[in-house]
Design an enzyme around this catalytic site. Structure first.
Site, PDB file in Angstrom:
ATOM      1  N   ASP A  58      -2.269   1.550  -4.697  1.00  0.00           N
ATOM      2  CA  ASP A  58      -3.509   2.016  -4.303  1.00  0.00           C
ATOM      3  C   ASP A  58      -5.071   1.142  -4.834  1.00  0.00           C
ATOM      4  OD1 ASP A  58      -3.125   3.853  -2.625  1.00  0.00           O
ATOM      5  OD2 ASP A  58      -3.059   5.178  -4.482  1.00  0.00           O
ATOM      6  N   HIS A  92       0.750  -1.830   0.575  1.00  0.00           N
ATOM      7  CA  HIS A  92       0.125  -0.517   0.074  1.00  0.00           C
ATOM      8  C   HIS A  92       1.215   1.205  -0.136  1.00  0.00           C
ATOM      9  CE1 HIS A  92      -4.444   1.296  -0.311  1.00  0.00           C
ATOM     10  NE2 HIS A  92      -4.654   0.307   0.839  1.00  0.00           N
TER      11      HIS A  92
END
Length: 418
Positions: free
Chosen positions: A393, A389
């Site tokens: 995304d 992350h």
């Protein structure tokens, strides 16, 4: 005669340490240049390290099972035909007027460089490393020192001061629970030693989980037409090519094509920047009874389904025959794992450090689905994506999976594997 030092080589991209899994020589043995002297295990490959010199082994500086950093000395060789060491020392320029102080300083720095194997034992048994007298080079604490201390019952509570701990290797290598559970074995229990390869896998997985903030998403794909097309071709393909046309080859090809269209997925986190890799090199996970290897299909986007199927066959054969080379493991930019081969329908993979994502291809199962307002049996598969992350995304990952879905569901009877 002169004494030369052999140092731990860097056996692969991003490799920072290696574990001596087996010594192939002993002190006093004569070796020729390029003769193998040790088997070394890293998180990427198990390789024989050749001698850089012709001469006689005088010292092995590490025990089997001990982990050393790249560049650390692991053995010494008395080399034939070189100038005597004393002559070299006489002709060398003087570095300091206080050699004893320099030596003491060097010894102290050596003492405070702990290998991951030593750190693990110290954490598990609550040993204060500052109070241990090492027998290794320069007073370095070895795994053997700690095992002997544990056997003699001389374990002390680990109360090393904060500034002492700051001198240890980076937290990634020593990270673990502060108090490892003390598990006693009962009659009938089987106690298995942790092999060097299992230690390497554990260290890499731990590093990935500690450093990478994992997120997870899944997409369902209708691969009925893919199954039909592959079943049409498989017998003729096997007779012509000599190896199987697997479902996995179709998935790897689809992933490689989607990576070309979504280069963000083919990236790596580099601290103050993100590196988007140009080459699309797909790592594939291949398991044996006691280990997991991740060989690489280089430039997968430029290969046909047939070419990918051939590489999968060859790499899997090398793994199972123990002939996989270091070069077969290097350069991977994205991993695809065929978890469906053993019946899994949903899983959350740990990212293959330092990549940014791993895709789990699950088992193809028949399920009732509504198609054109009618209920029918369809071949369905789940694609499970674990992502870093920091780099990726949900939006780009969702579009990436949608593109793979589109490619796979677009396969029909006209699709060529050549």
């Amino acid at each position: 005669m002169a004494i030369e030092q052999m140092k731990m080589p860097q056996l692969g991209e991003s490799v920072t340490e290696g574990t001596i899994s087996k010594w192939l020589v002993s002190p006093g043995d004569h070796v020729n240049k390029y003769d193998p002297i040790a088997e070394v295990m890293t998180d990427k490959v198990n390789a024989e390290v050749p001698s850089s010199f012709t001469g006689t082994i005088t010292k092995l500086s590490a025990e089997e099972g001990e982990t050393l950093q790249v560049g650390e000395v692991f053995c010494e060789i008395e080399v034939e035909g070189s100038a005597p060491q004393s002559v070299k020392e006489e002709t060398a320029p003087k570095k300091s007027e206080a050699p004893e102080a320099d030596q003491t300083k060097e010894n102290q720095s050596q003492k405070k460089r702990y290998s991951p194997a030593v750190l693990r034992l110290a954490d598990e048994h609550g040993i204060d490393l500052a109070a241990v007298q090492g027998t290794g080079a320069g007073g370095r604490i070895t795994r053997k020192d700690l095992l002997q201390l544990i056997e003699n019952g001389g374990v002390k509570e680990n109360t090393a001061p904060v500034n002492e701990r700051a001198l240890q290797p980076e937290p990634v290598q020593s990270s673990k629970a502060k108090t490892a559970p003390s598990i006693s074995s009962m009659p009938g229990d089987v106690v298995l030693p942790v092999t060097p390869i299992r230690q390497a896998i554990a260290a890499n997985m731990l590093r990935s989980k500690h450093e990478i903030p994992h997120a997870w998403t899944m997409m369902e794909v209708d691969v009925t037409n893919l199954v039909t097309r592959r079943n049409q071709l498989k017998d003729q393909f096997k007779a012509k090519e000599g190896f199987n046309l697997t479902f996995f080859a179709f998935f790897v090809k689809a992933v490689a094509q989607a990576l070309k269209e979504f280069p963000e997925m083919n990236s790596m986190w580099a601290g103050d920047k993100i590196v988007q890799k140009k080459a699309i090199n797909v790592s594939i996970a291949v398991a044996t009874e006691d280990a997991l290897f991740v060989p690489v299909i280089k430039d997968a986007d430029e290969k046909t389904i047939k070419g990918i199927a051939k590489e999968i066959h060859e790499l899997a054969s090398k793994v199972r025959q123990g002939t996989l080379k270091q070069s077969d493991m290097e350069g991977g930019t994205f991993t695809v794992n065929n978890t469906g081969s053993f019946g899994s329908v949903q899983s959350m993979g740990i990212i293959n450090y330092p990549q940014a994502a791993i895709l789990q291809v699950e088992s193809i199962v028949k399920r009732p689905m509504i198609v054109n307002g009618m209920i029918g049996a369809r071949d369905m598969v789940n694609l499970c994506l674990s992502l870093d992350h920091r780099v990726l995304d949900g939006l780009v990952c969702g579009r990436f999976l949608q593109r793979i879905k589109q490619i796979l569901e677009g396969i029909d009877e006209q699709t060529s594997v050549y």
